[in-house]
Design a protein around this motif. Sequence first.
Motif, short mmCIF file in Angstrom:
data_model
loop_
_atom_site.label_atom_id
_atom_site.label_comp_id
_atom_site.label_asym_id
_atom_site.label_seq_id
_atom_site.Cartn_x
_atom_site.Cartn_y
_atom_site.Cartn_z
N HIS A 15 5.66 8.31 2.19
CA HIS A 15 6.37 7.06 1.93
C HIS A 15 5.75 6.32 0.75
O HIS A 15 4.52 6.30 0.60
N ILE A 17 5.86 2.48 -0.63
CA ILE A 17 6.26 1.12 -0.28
C ILE A 17 6.06 0.24 -1.51
O ILE A 17 4.95 0.18 -2.05
N THR A 18 7.12 -0.43 -1.93
CA THR A 18 7.05 -1.17 -3.19
C THR A 18 7.99 -2.37 -3.17
O THR A 18 8.69 -2.61 -2.19
N GLU A 19 7.96 -3.14 -4.27
CA GLU A 19 8.89 -4.24 -4.48
C GLU A 19 9.46 -4.13 -5.89
O GLU A 19 8.77 -3.68 -6.81
N GLY A 165 16.83 -3.45 6.75
CA GLY A 165 15.90 -4.54 6.49
C GLY A 165 16.54 -5.76 5.88
O GLY A 165 15.98 -6.85 5.91
N ALA A 171 9.34 -11.18 4.36
CA ALA A 171 9.07 -9.87 3.76
C ALA A 171 9.20 -8.79 4.83
O ALA A 171 8.54 -8.85 5.87
N TRP A 173 9.73 -4.42 5.18
CA TRP A 173 9.89 -3.07 4.64
C TRP A 173 10.22 -2.12 5.79
O TRP A 173 9.36 -1.81 6.61
N GLY A 187 14.81 -3.22 2.27
CA GLY A 187 14.29 -4.31 3.08
C GLY A 187 14.85 -5.66 2.66
O GLY A 187 15.94 -5.76 2.09
N CYS A 211 12.25 -5.71 -1.24
CA CYS A 211 11.29 -4.83 -0.57
C CYS A 211 11.94 -3.46 -0.35
O CYS A 211 13.03 -3.37 0.23
N LEU A 212 11.27 -2.41 -0.79
CA LEU A 212 11.82 -1.06 -0.69
C LEU A 212 10.79 -0.10 -0.12
O LEU A 212 9.59 -0.21 -0.40
N THR A 213 11.27 0.86 0.67
CA THR A 213 10.45 1.98 1.12
C THR A 213 11.18 3.26 0.76
O THR A 213 12.35 3.44 1.09
#
Length: 250
Positions: A15, A17-19, A165, A171, A173, A187, A211-213
């Motif tokens: 995974h 996990i970012t923005e 999400g 916030a 994710w 997210g 917010c993204l995964t």
Amino acid sequence: MAASASVCKEQNTIHIITEVDVSKPRQLIREQAERTGEQLSLTAYITACLSRAVSQHHQCNAMRRGNKVLYLEDVTISVLVERDFNSEKTPEPVGIASAQTKSVSEIHQEIRTAASSLKKHLGALSGMGWMRFIPSFLLRFCIRMASRSVAIVKRYGVVSVTSIGMFGTGAMWPVPLSGATVTLGVGSIVLRPVVVGGEADGRIEEREHLCLTIALNHDLIDGAPGARFATTLAEILSSGDLLRLDSALP
């Protein structure tokens, strides 16, 4: 869903996990809604951006069949659409075929048509209604076979989007459990302080960050190519270029 989750757990998934700063595309969507009276969905925009990023990274549009890796030409993206069944909201996947060739408004229309479909039985949109009649102990076997079928994979794709999400606050994710080669978990949107401008005249602004995964099948995609794909996706998402090129926009 339980059978699918059991099969998905067998996949080796990593995974990211970012923005991503989506202030510009969000503003373009609002401006388009003010001019035309219709607001394009953020999910449609994300799906369009994802298809372009996948088309630039062929490892993300691949499947394993036995000892062979097959690369697909068209990018079909499975999007979860929430529908009403007996006053209960239930998600159902819809395949957006050749998504890399479609505008944001075309994808928006496909998703909206699917969500408002009058077909009442579960699985009607995906063509998987027959699974209702399979004994539960056979479901996992059928799902495994379907994931290795070229015909089914071409119809539903190896890339998926889930936007659960977006219904939360703060916030958030989502970390998706998926059997796809690439799954984008969308997210919530949060405000972040960002320095805008150069060193001399820089100022702090609040910007909208999504917010993204990104879940990647590690049997097909290594960490470095996965990171490069995530970078490409972030650049396309934040630019808003697909909204400017959309033929439906005045």
